[in-house]
Design an enzyme around this catalytic site. Structure first.
Site, short mmCIF file in Angstrom:
data_model
loop_
_atom_site.label_atom_id
_atom_site.label_comp_id
_atom_site.label_asym_id
_atom_site.label_seq_id
_atom_site.Cartn_x
_atom_site.Cartn_y
_atom_site.Cartn_z
N HIS A 20 -3.17 1.49 6.82
CA HIS A 20 -3.16 1.49 5.34
C HIS A 20 -2.68 2.80 4.81
O HIS A 20 -3.05 3.81 5.38
CB HIS A 20 -4.59 0.86 4.97
N ASP B 271 -17.16 -1.05 13.13
CA ASP B 271 -16.88 -1.40 14.71
C ASP B 271 -16.29 -2.87 14.19
O ASP B 271 -16.33 -3.63 13.55
CB ASP B 271 -18.35 -1.60 15.11
N ASN C 190 -14.40 3.78 10.02
CA ASN C 190 -15.36 3.83 11.09
C ASN C 190 -16.16 2.64 11.40
O ASN C 190 -16.86 2.71 12.14
CB ASN C 190 -16.50 4.70 10.42
N CYS D 127 0.86 -1.33 0.09
CA CYS D 127 0.00 0.14 -0.14
C CYS D 127 0.71 1.32 0.13
O CYS D 127 0.72 2.26 -0.90
CB CYS D 127 -1.09 0.07 1.00
N ASP E 38 -7.21 5.74 -3.76
CA ASP E 38 -6.51 4.79 -3.19
C ASP E 38 -6.09 3.98 -4.40
O ASP E 38 -6.72 3.03 -5.02
CB ASP E 38 -7.12 4.01 -2.08
#
Length: 683
Positions: A332, A397, A395, A274, A355
């Protein structure tokens, strides 16, 4: 009377590149200018002077088969929306007249040709005189990539070196990188990247027309940095051996990668991960004139099923299990580019996520973005491009589940770890800048017992009794450093009014940043007795001899599972961390008097912090300082041993340059780095 004819045409390169801030592209034979601003050419005539009353000039500017023909006027009024050419009537030299050519601020990026037509007494004389390269212009207010602060333009366009941030949020590693945009051949390769793209090969006219838009350009580049769908620059590889190419950790700059890609007829370069994909894309975007910076998201979620939940599974002894298709990368790396977004509304102008690492398809192609950072923060999933994917990366969980076979023993939820810290290099400084608040609304600090390190949850599905009174907090005593023990504490709190007998399972596994952990390399088990309401702390350590041969450049997944021997209840806490490698020290003699074309001396020093001898290869490089790379073989060096290596270099250009040193250890899978910023004064 002799007729007018053109003897020579000068592109006035030195004046134009200074005016257009492209003087560092000195290795390019072509004139490099920026759109939305005029550049000057000078004609050398013979036969007779130019007569404004009877003679006229037209200029034909061509990009592929697209062209515009414009008369040369005597009006100095420049248009930022149309091509225009004019002579300055003040001080006009009729034997050597100057012509200013101005492109619109929305002109397409590319390599242009142009022709000059002279009309005199009904006769036409034509002269083809070369080409110029046109880039975006962040100094021009009408350009969609305009960025209003000079220090940001210097950082995000002109800076040819920088830092990439890796490791973990609690122990950030700053890795030097040379963007190399001014190295010989890099400019041309970046332009050729657009030519090689499927969009250009499919419909050249449409591609040339669309190159006026940084949104379009950035999507093309994002796809072309990886080679999944096209003849892109880099082939990714995240596991196994790298014998057919270069280990991604060994790259030190973009120049070698782009040059190899061009020299092999646009065959993918092996291999990238990356940060390599992102850094090379940053180079291409800066070359094209689009402000760009490299961004690191720590604990980056890859949510395969788009439910904004990442599941992690652990054994009852604390070993992390590879049972989920979802994953969390410890870090990342992507890029942000600065542009307006008239396609989706002015409220989405500014930094856009792109990206180039191939993870998911966007419009059928492995690319991502441009996704406005503002849209990610506000979860505007109705907008383009790829906002839901990036939103999940910062974001999602985490659901942590302890298993015994297929039976779930405990469940806990972590809403803070993903996207816990997002950063980029600070403008003008060699440190990171926290930009987490640009991506997400930061929650107010909470109490110690409800902080992220406490992974007990009242959502536990294995409830025994009326309350859950046990908390566990796993805490590193300090950021781990190579050659020193990893010291940590386990805080256990019994909030009930009854005593408890607890089994304590501790487990450590080596872990690549993007993957599930490997087998356990260290573990310990024990039993403790807790009095009612007792708060106790266990201190433990992992010795260097226990982790050095296993961890290398990897991270460590450390987990504790508490088992209530009475209720059979389990409570899990975990921490993933990196061990800071030693740094190479670089010292330069007479560093206050460095000028181009004069030999300089530097000394690279390495101190072995490990408990056993090491050997390896030292590589030194520096764009604008060293041609290519210099390598030295380091013989075995014992524990706490010190070795010095003197090098000489000759700077080729003025400015602030980065001298890099990289020591690849042969027996530990570790790269040890160091860098020194070198200020080269104009002679």
């Amino acid at each position: 009377m002799e007729d007018l004819s053109i003897k020579n045409i000068s592109l006035e390169k030195s004046e134009n590149v200074e005016r257009h801030r492209t003087e560092d592209f000195s290795s390019s034979k072509a004139l490099v200018v920026r759109r939305g601003a005029p550049f000057r050419i000078r004609l050398q005539l013979e036969g007779r002077p130019f007569n404004p009353k009877t003679d006229s000039i037209r200029i034909k500017v061509m990009l592929g088969r697209l062209y515009v023909i414009m008369p040369v006027t005597f009006s100095k009024k420049v248009s930022t929306s149309h091509w225009k050419a004019f002579m300055d009537p003040e001080g006009l030299d009729l034997m050597n007249p100057s012509i200013f050519i101005s492109s619109p601020a929305s002109a397409s990026v590319g390599c242009y040709r142009f022709q000059l037509f002279v009309f005199t007494q009904g006769k036409q004389r034509r002269r083809v005189f070369g080409r110029f390269i046109l880039l975006c212009n962040p100094w021009c207010q009408e350009d969609t990539v305009y960025i209003p602060f000079e220090d940001q333009r210097e950082e995000y366009i002109q800076n040819d070196s920088g830092l990439l941030f890796m490791g973990t949020a609690k122990n950030i590693v700053a890795r030097p990188w040379s963007f190399d945009q001014y190295e010989s051949g890099v400019l041309e390769t970046c332009l050729n990247l657009l030519q090689v793209s499927p969009q250009h090969q499919k419909n050249r006219r449409k591609d040339y027309l669309n190159r006026n838009n940084p949104v379009y350009i950035s999507r093309v580049v994002s796809a072309m940095i990886n080679s999944e769908d096209d003849r892109g620059v880099l082939k990714g590889k995240w596991s196994g051996e790298f014998k057919e190419g270069v280990n991604p950790s060994s790259w030190t700059g973009s120049g070698d990668i782009l040059k190899q890609w061009a020299e092999t007829g646009y065959s993918p370069v092996k291999y990238g991960q990356c940060w390599v994909f992102a850094a090379v894309m940053c180079t291409v975007m800066r070359v094209l004139g689009i402000p760009c910076r490299v961004v690191t998201n720590f604990n980056s979620a890859h949510d395969k099923n788009d439910n904004l939940v990442i599941e992690e599974f652990y054994s009852e002894s604390g070993k992390k299990l590879n049972l989920s298709k979802d994953s969390i990368w410890n870090f990342h790396v992507w890029v942000e580019c600065w542009m307006t977004r008239p396609d989706i509304g002015s409220g989405m102008d500014g930094w856009q996520v792109l990206d180039p690492t191939p993870q998911e398809r966007s419009g059928g192609v492995f690319c991502c973005g441009p996704a406005p950072v503002k849209a990610i923060k506000d979860r505007r999933i109705d907008l383009v491009y790829d906002i839901p994917f990036v939103y999940a990366e910062v974001n999602a969980d985490i659901h942590m589940i302890v298993l015994s076979g297929e039976r779930m023993l405990s469940f806990s939820k972590d809403t803070e770890r993903v996207g816990s810290f997002i950063c980029t290099k600070a403008v003008g400084h060699l440190r990171h800048q926290n930009i987490t608040g640009d991506y997400k609304y930061i929650k107010s600090p909470t109490s110690t017992l409800s902080s992220r390190s406490s992974t007990h949850s009242d959502d536990s599905t294995l409830s025994r009794g009326s309350s859950k009174g046990v908390f566990v907090i796993l805490d590193l005593e300090k950021a781990p450093v190579a050659g020193e023990p990893v010291r940590f504490s386990v805080r256990i709190i019994n909030k009930q009014t009854i005593p408890k007998m607890m089994k304590v399972h501790l487990n450590a596994q080596a872990k690549e940043y993007h993957n599930s952990p490997s087998d356990t390399f260290w573990e310990t088990h024990g039993v403790i007795k807790l009095a009612p309401m007792e708060d106790t702390i266990l201190h433990r350590q992992i010795l260097p001899a226990q982790y050095e041969d296993v961890v290398g450049d990897d991270l460590i997944n450390l987990a504790v599972v508490l088992e209530d021997m009475g209720s059979q209840e389990r409570v899990l806490a975990m921490e993933e961390f990196n061990i800071a490698s030693p740094l190479l020290n670089i010292q330069i003699a007479d560093e206050d008097s460095i000028v181009p074309n004069q030999k300089q001396t530097a000394t690279v020093t390495f101190t072995n912090p490990y408990s056993h001898p090491v050997s390896g290869v030292l590589t030194v490089a520096g764009a604008g300082l060293i041609q290519g790379k210099i390598q030295f073989r380091m013989p075995p060096l014992g524990p706490r041993g010190v070795v010095e290596q003197r090098i000489t270099f000759v700077p080729s250009m003025a400015g602030t340059k980065m001298l890099q040193a990289n020591l690849s250890l042969a027996n530990m899978r570790i790269n040890i780095r160091g860098f020194k910023m070198v200020s080269v004064s104009r002679a």
